[in-house]
Design an enzyme around this catalytic site. Sequence first.
Site, PDB file in Angstrom:
ATOM      1  N   HIS A  51       1.380 -15.786   3.195  1.00  0.00           N
ATOM      2  CA  HIS A  51       0.783 -16.824   2.434  1.00  0.00           C
ATOM      3  C   HIS A  51       1.586 -18.515   2.966  1.00  0.00           C
ATOM      4  O   HIS A  51       1.464 -19.424   2.469  1.00  0.00           O
ATOM      5  CB  HIS A  51       0.792 -16.841   0.975  1.00  0.00           C
TER       6      HIS A  51
HETATM    7  C1  UD1 Z   1       4.646 -21.206  -3.634  1.00  0.00           C
HETATM    8  C2  UD1 Z   1       6.078 -21.467  -3.205  1.00  0.00           C
HETATM    9  C3  UD1 Z   1       6.498 -20.141  -2.238  1.00  0.00           C
HETATM   10  C4  UD1 Z   1       6.387 -18.817  -3.233  1.00  0.00           C
HETATM   11  C5  UD1 Z   1       4.753 -18.743  -3.716  1.00  0.00           C
HETATM   12  C6  UD1 Z   1       4.552 -17.419  -4.228  1.00  0.00           C
HETATM   13  C7  UD1 Z   1       6.391 -23.797  -2.877  1.00  0.00           C
HETATM   14  C8  UD1 Z   1       6.606 -24.717  -1.749  1.00  0.00           C
HETATM   15  N1  UD1 Z   1       6.092 -22.662  -2.358  1.00  0.00           N
HETATM   16  O1  UD1 Z   1       3.491 -21.200  -2.361  1.00  0.00           O
HETATM   17  O2  UD1 Z   1       7.878 -20.495  -2.371  1.00  0.00           O
HETATM   18  O3  UD1 Z   1       6.774 -17.721  -2.293  1.00  0.00           O
HETATM   19  O4  UD1 Z   1       4.414 -19.994  -4.274  1.00  0.00           O
HETATM   20  O5  UD1 Z   1       3.237 -17.379  -4.332  1.00  0.00           O
HETATM   21  O6  UD1 Z   1       6.238 -24.073  -4.054  1.00  0.00           O
HETATM   22  N2  UD1 Z   1      -3.418 -22.145  -5.562  1.00  0.00           N
HETATM   23  C9  UD1 Z   1      -4.483 -21.823  -6.350  1.00  0.00           C
HETATM   24  N3  UD1 Z   1      -4.121 -21.144  -7.586  1.00  0.00           N
HETATM   25  C10 UD1 Z   1      -3.111 -21.155  -7.984  1.00  0.00           C
HETATM   26  C11 UD1 Z   1      -1.960 -21.303  -7.237  1.00  0.00           C
HETATM   27  C12 UD1 Z   1      -2.281 -21.838  -5.907  1.00  0.00           C
HETATM   28  O7  UD1 Z   1      -5.542 -21.827  -6.122  1.00  0.00           O
HETATM   29  O8  UD1 Z   1      -2.882 -20.406  -9.136  1.00  0.00           O
HETATM   30  C13 UD1 Z   1      -3.812 -22.745  -4.101  1.00  0.00           C
HETATM   31  C14 UD1 Z   1      -3.747 -24.437  -4.367  1.00  0.00           C
HETATM   32  O9  UD1 Z   1      -4.783 -24.995  -3.654  1.00  0.00           O
HETATM   33  C15 UD1 Z   1      -2.450 -24.723  -3.529  1.00  0.00           C
HETATM   34  C16 UD1 Z   1      -2.243 -23.628  -2.551  1.00  0.00           C
HETATM   35  O10 UD1 Z   1      -2.883 -22.393  -3.269  1.00  0.00           O
HETATM   36  O11 UD1 Z   1      -2.488 -25.962  -2.744  1.00  0.00           O
HETATM   37  C17 UD1 Z   1      -0.705 -23.211  -2.344  1.00  0.00           C
HETATM   38  O12 UD1 Z   1      -0.206 -23.213  -3.380  1.00  0.00           O
HETATM   39  P1  UD1 Z   1       1.382 -23.800  -3.872  1.00  0.00           P
HETATM   40  O13 UD1 Z   1       1.922 -23.528  -5.189  1.00  0.00           O
HETATM   41  O14 UD1 Z   1       1.499 -25.259  -3.120  1.00  0.00           O
HETATM   42  O15 UD1 Z   1       2.304 -22.874  -2.733  1.00  0.00           O
HETATM   43  P2  UD1 Z   1       2.305 -21.355  -2.422  1.00  0.00           P
HETATM   44  O16 UD1 Z   1       1.623 -21.198  -1.050  1.00  0.00           O
HETATM   45  O17 UD1 Z   1       1.554 -20.634  -3.369  1.00  0.00           O
END
Ligand code: UD1
Length: 356
Positions: free
Chosen positions: A202
Site C-alpha cells: 500500500h
Molecule cells: C496510511 C498511513 C500509513 C499506514 C497506513 C495503514 C499516512 C501518510 N499513511 O496510509 O502510514 O501504514 O495508513 O493502512 O498517513 N482509503 C479508502 N478508505 C479508507 C482509507 C483510505 O478508500 O478507509 C483510500 C483513500 O482514497 C485514500 C487512500 O486510500 O486516498 C490512501 O489512504 P491514506 O490514509 O492517505 O493513506 P494509506 O495509504 O492508508
Amino acid sequence: MKVLSLIGARPQFIKEAILQEKLKENGIQEIVVHSGQHYDYNMSDVFFKVLKMREPDYNLNVGSGSHAVVTGKIMIAFEEVVVKEKPDIIVVYGDTNTTVAGALVGAKLKIPIAHVEAGIRQEPKDMPEEINRVLTDHVSTYLFCPSELAVENLEKENIKKEVYFVGDIMYDLFLKMKPYFDYSILRKYDLKENEYIVCTIHRDFNTDDPNKLKGILEGISYIADLIKIIFPVHPRTQKRIAEFGLESLLRNVIVTEPLDYLKMMGLLENSLMVITDSGGLQKEAYFSGKRAIVLMPDTGWKELIELGWNKVTSPDNLFSCYQSMVSEENRKPKNNVYGEGKAGEKIVNIIKGLIK
Ligand code: UD1
C-alpha cells in the site's frame, strides 16, 4: 489527570487498543479522538469491534484528500477538541498524517505530546510516513521507543530527554489476542499450513507509479505459479490496480478485501512467509515466527534485516528473493528484539509518574 489520544488509521487502532486498557486499569481518564482518516468499515470499525475497544468520544470525519487537506482538516478540528477538553497530555501513534497533525496542534497549544513508536527512521526521507515521524519526534515531549535502535536514532538527532525504550506495543496486543486469532479464512480458501504466502502492498512509492506496481504484481504472479498467494488489498492499491488496468496480473492470486486484525493474524500464523511493504506486518510476521520479504528500499525495522530474518528487496528482485528465502534452512527467531510485551504498562507508568 486527563489523557487525550488521537488515532485515525488502521495501525493506530491496534496500538490504542492496549493503551486504552492500561489507562483504564490505572484509573486514568482518557478521551479518544478518531480523525476519520480511515473510514471504510474494513479499515476502521471492524478493528474497534474485534478488539473490543470503546467508541471514540469524537470523530473528526476528515475522510480522504491530499496530504495537506487531510493534515490541515485534522489540525483545525482537533484544535477545537483540545481547547475544549484541556488534557494534561496528548498521545499520538506511529507515522501517519493523523500523528503529525495531532503533534503540531498539541505542541503549539503547549500541551505535552507523548509519541508512541518514536525514533523509527528509514529511507527514502521524502516518503510521507518518514516526514511525519521526524516532525512528530521533534515536537514531542515524551518519546516511547519500540527498539534500542530507535533510541539511537533519536540521539543522533540530539533528542535525548524523556526518551524511553519501552518495547513495541504491537507485541503486547499480539500476545493478548493470540488465543482469539481467527482461522476462518484458511477454510474459506482451502489454505494449508506453510503452503501459502500472505501479501500486502500500500505504500505510495509502490502503488502510484504504474511501472513499479506492474513489476510488483508480475513478481507476485510468477511466485503464485509455485505457491498460493493471498492478497488482502488496501483501498489505495485497489484503486491504482483498476486505474492502471493491471487486474489480469492477479488472475492466479487469491484477492480479498482488507482483513480485520484477528483474521490477518490467523492467516499469518499458518503462512509460509509474507511479502509486504507494511511496517506493522513485517514485525507481526516475526512475532509469529514467519519471515518477510520487505518490498521497500529500506525499513524502519532494521533489526530484523540485520538478524537475517527479513529481507529488503526491489520489485525486480522479488522472485529471486523468494527463491533464496525458501531454499534457506528453517531457523528460530531471536527473542525480545521488541521487548517482552509490556510496552503499554511501561508507558502508562511513565505517564503517571511524570504528570501529576
Ligand atoms: C496510511 C498511513 C500509513 C499506514 C497506513 C495503514 C499516512 C501518510 N499513511 O496510509 O502510514 O501504514 O495508513 O493502512 O498517513 N482509503 C479508502 N478508505 C479508507 C482509507 C483510505 O478508500 O478507509 C483510500 C483513500 O482514497 C485514500 C487512500 O486510500 O486516498 C490512501 O489512504 P491514506 O490514509 O492517505 O493513506 P494509506 O495509504 O492508508
